[in-house]
Scaffold this active site. Structure first.
Site, PDB file in Angstrom:
ATOM      1  N   HIS A   1      -0.040   4.921   7.065  1.00  9.31           N
ATOM      2  CA  HIS A   1       0.209   5.270   5.665  1.00  9.31           C
ATOM      3  C   HIS A   1       0.547   6.745   5.503  1.00  9.31           C
ATOM      4  O   HIS A   1      -0.158   7.601   6.035  1.00  9.31           O
ATOM      5  CB  HIS A   1      -1.020   4.924   4.807  1.00  9.31           C
TER       6      HIS A   1
ATOM      7  N   SER B   1       0.800  -1.221   0.000  1.00 11.48           N
ATOM      8  CA  SER B   1       0.000   0.000   0.000  1.00 11.48           C
ATOM      9  C   SER B   1       0.835   1.276   0.000  1.00 11.48           C
ATOM     10  O   SER B   1       0.381   2.313  -0.481  1.00 11.48           O
ATOM     11  CB  SER B   1      -0.934   0.009   1.219  1.00 11.48           C
TER      12      SER B   1
ATOM     13  N   ASP C   1      -4.739   6.787  10.104  1.00  9.48           N
ATOM     14  CA  ASP C   1      -4.430   5.451  10.643  1.00  9.48           C
ATOM     15  C   ASP C   1      -3.045   5.394  11.279  1.00  9.48           C
ATOM     16  O   ASP C   1      -2.680   4.426  11.924  1.00  9.48           O
ATOM     17  CB  ASP C   1      -4.559   4.384   9.557  1.00  9.48           C
TER      18      ASP C   1
END
Length: 249
Positions: A224, A72, A221
């Site tokens: 990221h 990601s 979060d």
């Protein structure tokens, strides 16, 4: 007298036929010349088209390829515009320097080292000059056995080297947060150092250097990178990648 007229008539008839034959011969010669001319023009055009096609192929195949193979972080998870992910920022940098490289983002959100191992064969169907490997973070977050993560990453490296020995591999190191426990954190970090040394790979010690754990550089979060975070990640990667690009150029 009658015989003379008959002879004259016969002579005129022969002359007329001869003239017609000459006209036919001239027509035939003209037709051949035109036909040959058309054929030559056709051949010249065909040769010209072939040269142009070869030139176009040459132009399209001269650029080298940098492929980012990751999770990601590489994919740009959570960004409103994935072109703000670090691979695209790297591409902009390369373009600004006039370097002849194509950048391919092969990041997949949620990807583990096992997932990367399963799809590497498909990715290697294309020619790759520089292969940037960024995987392992999801293994750590999911508690995958360190031995398994190491084996999967080694399998990916082996696959690239087997398919294309001349491809330059850059390994991006990853680290786990301290709350994972000191022993696990240290051993996880060591996986990447060991693989880079054993395989003689160009190494990025920690791709999230100066980003990981910095609240204002990450999304909600806390994992990221946000837009600003990706700019720093791009700098971390370019600092190492640029040395490989210079050698390749």
């Amino acid at each position: 007298m009658l015989k003379l007229k008959t002879t004259q008539s016969l002579f005129k008839s022969v002359i007329s036929k001869h003239r017609n034959l000459l006209k036919f011969c001239y027509f035939l010669m003209a037709l051949v010349i035109v036909s040959c001319g058309d054929k030559m023009n056709s051949q010249e055009k065909e040769e010209e088209n072939t040269v142009n096609s070869e030139s176009e192929v040459s132009q399209t195949t001269t650029s080298k390829t940098i492929l980012f193979f990751g999770d990601s972080i590489t994919a740009g998870y959570g960004l409103e515009d994935t072109t703000e992910a670090f691979p695209t920022l790297i591409e902009s940098k390369i373009d600004s320097l006039g370097l002849d490289y194509e950048v391919i983002n092969s990041g997949l959100s949620g990807e583990t080292s096992a997932g990367g191992k399963s799809r590497i064969a498909w990715v290697l169907k294309q020619d790759i000059d520089i292969f940037v490997l960024e995987l392992g973070a999801n293994d750590g977050l999911r508690g995958v056995a360190l031995s398994e993560t190491r084996a999967n990453l080694q399998a990916i490296i082996d696959a690239v080297q087997l398919k294309s020995p001349q491809t330059k591999i850059i390994l991006a190191g990853m680290q786990m947060p301290p709350n994972m426990g000191q022993e696990y954190t240290s051993n996880f970090k060591a996986i990447f150092y060991d693989l880079a040394e054993e395989n003689e790979l160009t190494f990025i010690p920690f791709i999230l250097e100066n980003v990981g754990g910095v609240k204002e550089l990450n999304q909600n979060d806390g994992i990221h990178p946000n837009v600003e975070g990706h700019k720093i990640v791009a700098e971390n990667v370019w600092e190492v990648l640029s040395t490989v690009v210079e050698k390749e150029s």
